[in-house]
Design a protein around this motif. Sequence first.
Motif, PDB file in Angstrom:
ATOM      1  N   ASP A 224       0.341  -1.009  -0.225  1.00  0.00           N
ATOM      2  CA  ASP A 224       0.563   0.258  -0.053  1.00  0.00           C
ATOM      3  C   ASP A 224       1.196   1.255  -0.108  1.00  0.00           C
ATOM      4  O   ASP A 224       1.771   1.663   0.946  1.00  0.00           O
ATOM      5  CB  ASP A 224      -0.952   0.346   1.166  1.00  0.00           C
ATOM      6  CG  ASP A 224      -2.339   1.398   1.462  1.00  0.00           C
ATOM      7  OD1 ASP A 224      -2.152   2.443   0.538  1.00  0.00           O
ATOM      8  OD2 ASP A 224      -3.090   1.003   2.037  1.00  0.00           O
ATOM      9  N   ALA A 225       0.706   2.037  -1.001  1.00  0.00           N
ATOM     10  CA  ALA A 225       1.363   2.971  -1.191  1.00  0.00           C
ATOM     11  C   ALA A 225       1.399   4.042  -0.053  1.00  0.00           C
ATOM     12  O   ALA A 225       2.876   4.709   0.628  1.00  0.00           O
ATOM     13  CB  ALA A 225       0.970   3.747  -2.173  1.00  0.00           C
ATOM     14  N   ALA A 226       0.580   3.981   0.949  1.00  0.00           N
ATOM     15  CA  ALA A 226       0.159   5.013   1.425  1.00  0.00           C
ATOM     16  C   ALA A 226       0.739   4.496   3.068  1.00  0.00           C
ATOM     17  O   ALA A 226       1.049   5.760   3.877  1.00  0.00           O
ATOM     18  CB  ALA A 226      -1.423   4.891   2.364  1.00  0.00           C
ATOM     19  N   THR A 227       1.913   3.431   3.253  1.00  0.00           N
ATOM     20  CA  THR A 227       2.116   2.746   4.204  1.00  0.00           C
ATOM     21  C   THR A 227       3.946   3.092   3.898  1.00  0.00           C
ATOM     22  O   THR A 227       4.880   3.128   4.600  1.00  0.00           O
ATOM     23  CB  THR A 227       2.152   1.441   4.252  1.00  0.00           C
ATOM     24  OG1 THR A 227       2.868   1.012   2.850  1.00  0.00           O
ATOM     25  CG2 THR A 227       0.823   1.426   4.711  1.00  0.00           C
ATOM     26  N   VAL A 228       4.504   3.993   2.674  1.00  0.00           N
ATOM     27  CA  VAL A 228       6.194   3.642   2.058  1.00  0.00           C
ATOM     28  C   VAL A 228       6.261   5.574   3.414  1.00  0.00           C
ATOM     29  O   VAL A 228       5.052   6.414   2.739  1.00  0.00           O
ATOM     30  CB  VAL A 228       6.288   3.812   1.163  1.00  0.00           C
ATOM     31  CG1 VAL A 228       5.811   2.197   1.071  1.00  0.00           C
ATOM     32  CG2 VAL A 228       5.123   4.385   0.425  1.00  0.00           C
ATOM     33  N   THR A 263     -10.098  -0.644  -4.016  1.00  0.00           N
ATOM     34  CA  THR A 263      -8.883   0.115  -4.584  1.00  0.00           C
ATOM     35  C   THR A 263      -8.358   0.940  -4.335  1.00  0.00           C
ATOM     36  O   THR A 263      -8.156   1.271  -3.338  1.00  0.00           O
ATOM     37  CB  THR A 263      -9.216   0.802  -5.759  1.00  0.00           C
ATOM     38  OG1 THR A 263     -10.623  -0.330  -6.968  1.00  0.00           O
ATOM     39  CG2 THR A 263      -8.744   0.912  -6.871  1.00  0.00           C
ATOM     40  N   LYS A 264      -7.228   0.662  -4.409  1.00  0.00           N
ATOM     41  CA  LYS A 264      -5.845   1.531  -3.633  1.00  0.00           C
ATOM     42  C   LYS A 264      -4.157   1.340  -4.840  1.00  0.00           C
ATOM     43  O   LYS A 264      -4.699   1.168  -5.638  1.00  0.00           O
ATOM     44  CB  LYS A 264      -5.043   0.599  -2.706  1.00  0.00           C
ATOM     45  CG  LYS A 264      -5.721   0.247  -1.271  1.00  0.00           C
ATOM     46  CD  LYS A 264      -5.285  -0.539  -0.612  1.00  0.00           C
ATOM     47  CE  LYS A 264      -5.545  -0.630   1.006  1.00  0.00           C
ATOM     48  NZ  LYS A 264      -5.576  -1.779   1.710  1.00  0.00           N
ATOM     49  N   THR A 265      -3.981   2.611  -4.961  1.00  0.00           N
ATOM     50  CA  THR A 265      -2.203   2.918  -4.864  1.00  0.00           C
ATOM     51  C   THR A 265      -1.442   2.202  -4.078  1.00  0.00           C
ATOM     52  O   THR A 265      -1.020   2.220  -2.985  1.00  0.00           O
ATOM     53  CB  THR A 265      -1.882   4.496  -4.988  1.00  0.00           C
ATOM     54  OG1 THR A 265      -2.807   5.618  -4.953  1.00  0.00           O
ATOM     55  CG2 THR A 265      -0.893   4.512  -5.572  1.00  0.00           C
ATOM     56  N   LEU A 266      -0.592   1.596  -5.166  1.00  0.00           N
ATOM     57  CA  LEU A 266       0.110   0.682  -4.668  1.00  0.00           C
ATOM     58  C   LEU A 266       1.570   0.626  -5.063  1.00  0.00           C
ATOM     59  O   LEU A 266       2.384   1.223  -6.387  1.00  0.00           O
ATOM     60  CB  LEU A 266      -0.258  -0.425  -5.759  1.00  0.00           C
ATOM     61  CG  LEU A 266      -1.186  -1.383  -5.194  1.00  0.00           C
ATOM     62  CD1 LEU A 266      -1.447  -3.104  -5.524  1.00  0.00           C
ATOM     63  CD2 LEU A 266      -1.350  -1.504  -3.431  1.00  0.00           C
ATOM     64  N   ALA A 267       2.979   0.048  -4.334  1.00  0.00           N
ATOM     65  CA  ALA A 267       3.996   0.983  -3.933  1.00  0.00           C
ATOM     66  C   ALA A 267       4.588  -0.376  -4.800  1.00  0.00           C
ATOM     67  O   ALA A 267       4.684  -1.234  -4.048  1.00  0.00           O
ATOM     68  CB  ALA A 267       4.255   1.771  -3.596  1.00  0.00           C
ATOM     69  N   LEU A 268       5.726  -0.538  -5.748  1.00  0.00           N
ATOM     70  CA  LEU A 268       6.377  -2.013  -6.365  1.00  0.00           C
ATOM     71  C   LEU A 268       7.622  -2.286  -5.096  1.00  0.00           C
ATOM     72  O   LEU A 268       8.521  -0.939  -5.118  1.00  0.00           O
ATOM     73  CB  LEU A 268       7.295  -1.242  -7.694  1.00  0.00           C
ATOM     74  CG  LEU A 268       7.689  -2.634  -8.372  1.00  0.00           C
ATOM     75  CD1 LEU A 268       6.389  -3.297  -8.621  1.00  0.00           C
ATOM     76  CD2 LEU A 268       8.658  -2.003  -9.214  1.00  0.00           C
ATOM     77  N   VAL A 269       6.695  -3.041  -4.774  1.00  0.00           N
ATOM     78  CA  VAL A 269       8.379  -3.206  -4.013  1.00  0.00           C
ATOM     79  C   VAL A 269       9.790  -4.039  -4.311  1.00  0.00           C
ATOM     80  O   VAL A 269      10.489  -4.821  -3.975  1.00  0.00           O
ATOM     81  CB  VAL A 269       8.759  -3.736  -2.599  1.00  0.00           C
ATOM     82  CG1 VAL A 269       8.130  -2.763  -1.349  1.00  0.00           C
ATOM     83  CG2 VAL A 269       6.968  -5.295  -2.756  1.00  0.00           C
TER      84      VAL A 269
END
Length: 478
Positions: A224-228, A263-269
């Motif tokens: 979840d991009a909101a957590t980075v 639906t979420k904005t996701l961050a690639l890890v």
Amino acid sequence: MQTKTIITGSKILFAALVSAGVFGTAQAQSPATCNISSKDLASWYVSGTPTKGGIVTFANSVDFPIKNTACDFYKWSHQMFLWITSPLGQGTILDSPVFYDVNFDSNGNAIYLPNGSVALAARARPRTFALRGTKPQSFQPGGQAGGGDTLLSLNGSLVYFGIHANDVYAWFNTAVTNGVLPASSPFPTTKAELQKISQYAEQNKAKLGDANALTMELKTAWVDAATVKNVGDYITMTAAVPNYVGKVGDTTWTISTTTPTVTKTLALVGMHVVGPVQGHPEMVWATFEHRNNAPDDTYYLQFGASQAIQKVPYNSKGQWTFMSDGGSKIGALTAMMKVDGATGNIVATTGNTIKQNNVYRAMPWGNLPTPASANNNGQLVSLNKDIRNTLSKLGDVRSNYFQGGAVWTRNGSIPTSGNDTAQQVGSLLLANATMETYHQTNIKGCFGCHNIAAANPPTPKTAVSHLFAITNNPLVPK
């Protein structure tokens, strides 16, 4: 051979970069063994010049050198990653019509869902990423290797997974399914093999603009991009993911029965990049991670045969996504929870509760942490350093990702079992901290799972890929 230890001290940022293989021992006065010149790196760009957000062209897999070195494979892998993640419109090449998201039906058959703004708008819902075993079947089932274990970040985000393939892969799968190509066909590696796929696609009014990339398949890992901490340091994408709304004590998270996705904005890890090159139908298996994911266990480096082997000790000081600052290896890499395949709920593993647990890379650069792996590690560190040095000066977000390694076989032989290791080359024990988290030490690298072992031979050579299927009609019905 002399061995010396690299002292990282208390500088957290430097320690993080060393662990990510960005700087390695760049301070050492010795040549690296897999450098890329500014001129060669510039040749990867469509414009001929490295720029922030510049589009990188795909590596020409058809013309991959027959007389090759390990460095050739590592450079191929890195160019492909930079191509796939090149910004395009509001997303990346991965979001474009060049790639399909791959879901699976109840029989395990691949369903190719086209990307691109028009295709995405026409879908009943956004692309769907999931955890292994999550229902319904319209979710992508990619997840932790070896089972349904689930990974949770320090900031409380689950890790979601996507499966993707390019248009060449999808049309090759369709051609084999429909009998246009024999079921025994290996993944294409020559111009003649590629031409048959391109002609079939053109007969069905499809144009393969990336044809010389050959068949590409990917697996991606997201939080979840909101957590980075700084979302600007990550490649992002919007997707529907499982909607966990209920908690039963500290041992069960329940998925909503009325609105199973959110639906979420996701961050690639993390990303696996896989594809064949000339002479190698077994495919090259490479992996990439974000530099903030987790620290490395102790590993060794050597920059040239005449140079001393250097030891890089385990150092977990820093701000990580999956490891506490200064966290210990003791008790780490233990799965605390898993997905119940029947319900999609998350349940604690036996004797545990649902919570984050420390993660580190047990096999840095895809090899045992011994001096014997020093030269191979040095090649990867030096290539990562050269590419990062250029991209970071430009402020390109792709500079925050590094290649953890790649593996292939001698002369293109296809592994027949998980124990078929004699012919493997490169990062033999390759694993990604976000995708093989809990199985880094008990699976023999990529080919430990991706081989053609079968109860009823002969097995198609395409069995090294777990998404290839000949029992359905991916793009064009018979």
